[in-house]
Design an enzyme around this catalytic site. Structure first.
Site, PDB file in Angstrom:
ATOM      1  CG  ASP A 166      37.253 -19.491  22.635  1.00  0.00           C
ATOM      2  OD1 ASP A 166      36.291 -18.589  22.941  1.00  0.00           O
ATOM      3  OD2 ASP A 166      38.339 -19.875  23.526  1.00  0.00           O
ATOM      4  CD  GLU A 177      38.671 -12.106  23.920  1.00  0.00           C
ATOM      5  OE1 GLU A 177      39.869 -12.054  24.579  1.00  0.00           O
ATOM      6  OE2 GLU A 177      37.628 -12.722  24.412  1.00  0.00           O
ATOM      7  CG  HIS A 182      36.210 -16.475  20.383  1.00  0.00           C
ATOM      8  ND1 HIS A 182      37.545 -16.167  20.813  1.00  0.00           N
ATOM      9  CD2 HIS A 182      36.558 -17.450  19.367  1.00  0.00           C
ATOM     10  CE1 HIS A 182      38.436 -16.460  20.015  1.00  0.00           C
ATOM     11  NE2 HIS A 182      37.786 -17.442  19.274  1.00  0.00           N
TER      12      HIS A 182
END
Length: 348
Positions: free
Chosen positions: A48, A220, A286
């Site tokens: 991330d 996401e 991500h």
């Protein structure tokens, strides 16, 4: 015999000249090539990833650490691994943000620093208790000063991966809300750096096969990207980190559109960055975006794995430059093999 002797001496003299005059030049060429390129990953343990380039000419970098928030400060993302991270915040022993500290990102807003991160309550851990929280720091240098807990963002749903952007005088918040058995992309306007105002809008839900896994359908990690022409983009991750097919997807809108209306945004049916068995890159996703030091290039920073079947383990941070086509659309290309040299960002 004399001719052979002369030939031997000539060869020896030739080799001497080669060693003295030419080999140092070859070394220079090799050194020059090495100093102008880098190879991925830029950080071995880097799930991330997020990078923010500030006016002090430093990059501030973050990645998921689980129980704390670490901050890297570096002049160069390609030498990130040489920088020493500083732990700026640790999860409390109990409470609503006491565990599962994921996906932090840092912003400088109105003279103060803010960190947005996902957290949950370790005594009641689960998607139902997972929210986005905010820290504030008034120090000019975010590696110094005190980080104040500003609490939970007042989102309508539980959710993860909070991000924000400013455009034409308005500040917007993006996140991935949990709705039923799937995760979506939502947007809302912000009253201040820790409070939303007005209604949230669901911009996109999982619909394509590559956005779904056997366990859950997931969108996401939404991130805003401004194009060089008349378009803006929200790039997100589709699928799940434990799936090798985890990929980056994209929403497109006109710069003149109302960003709070779902009809303003159009979703691309295919991912813009996806697994490459050829290059041995699995689960690329991500991400964050960062400009080169001279501001002429846009780079995508993302995590990926070197081998299939690793689940969410061994995610390392990588980066590669984004190109733009004649219509002003971003071209991500294939994720680069970790053995392939990449030209360093312009101005580095």
């Amino acid at each position: 015999m004399r001719a052979n002797s002369f030939s031997t001496k000539s060869k020896s003299f030739y080799y001497y000249l080669l060693m003295v005059y030419f080999l140092p030049c070859f070394a220079c060429f090799s050194q020059s090539e090495s100093s102008s390129t880098f190879t991925n990953p830029i950080l071995q343990d880097g799930a991330d990833p997020y990078a923010y380039y500030h006016t002090d000419n430093y990059y501030y970098y973050m990645a998921t650490r689980g129980n704390r928030i670490d901050l890297w400060k570096t002049k160069s993302l390609t030498t990130l691994a040489e920088a020493s991270p500083i732990t700026v915040w640790k999860a409390p022993a109990s409470g609503k943000n006491s565990c599962c500290i994921w996906a932090p990102e840092i912003h400088f807003i109105d003279g103060k620093w803010y960190i947005y991160y996902t957290a949950s309550d370790k005594d009641n851990e689960g998607d139902h208790s997972r929210y986005v929280f905010v820290l504030e720091n008034a120090s000019p240098d975010p590696t110094l000063g005190e980080w104040i807990d500003k609490g939970k963002i007042n989102t309508k749903y539980s959710g993860i991966d909070g991000s924000l952007f400013s455009y034409k005088g308005k500040r917007y918040f993006l996140y991935s809300p949990y709705i039923g058995n799937h995760s979506d992309i939502a947007i809302a306007e912000m009253k201040n750096p820790w409070t939303l105002k007005g209604e949230e809008t669901i911009l996109a839900s999982p619909e394509f096969d590559w956005e779904k896994t056997d366990d859950r359908s997931i969108l996401e990690g939404p991130m805003f990207l401004e194009g060089p022409k008349d378009k803006v983009f929200i790039v997100y991750s589709g699928g799940a980190c434990w799936d090798d097919n985890y990929s980056l997807g994209m929403l497109v809108a006109s710069k003149k559109g109302n960003f709070l209306k779902a009809s303003t945004w159009k979703k691309s049916p295919e991912p813009v960055l996806s697994m490459s068995e050829e290059n041995q890159v699995y689960g690329p996703g991500h991400h964050g975006f960062a400009k080169s030091p001279d501001g002429t290039e846009t780079w995508v920073i993302y995590h990926a794995k070197d081998k299939p079947g690793l689940g969410c383990a061994q995610r390392s941070s990588r980066m590669q430059v984004i190109n733009w086509d004649i219509k002003g659309m971003p071209v991500f290309g294939k994720p680069v093999n970790i053995n392939d040299p990449i030209k360093k960002p312009s101005g580095e």
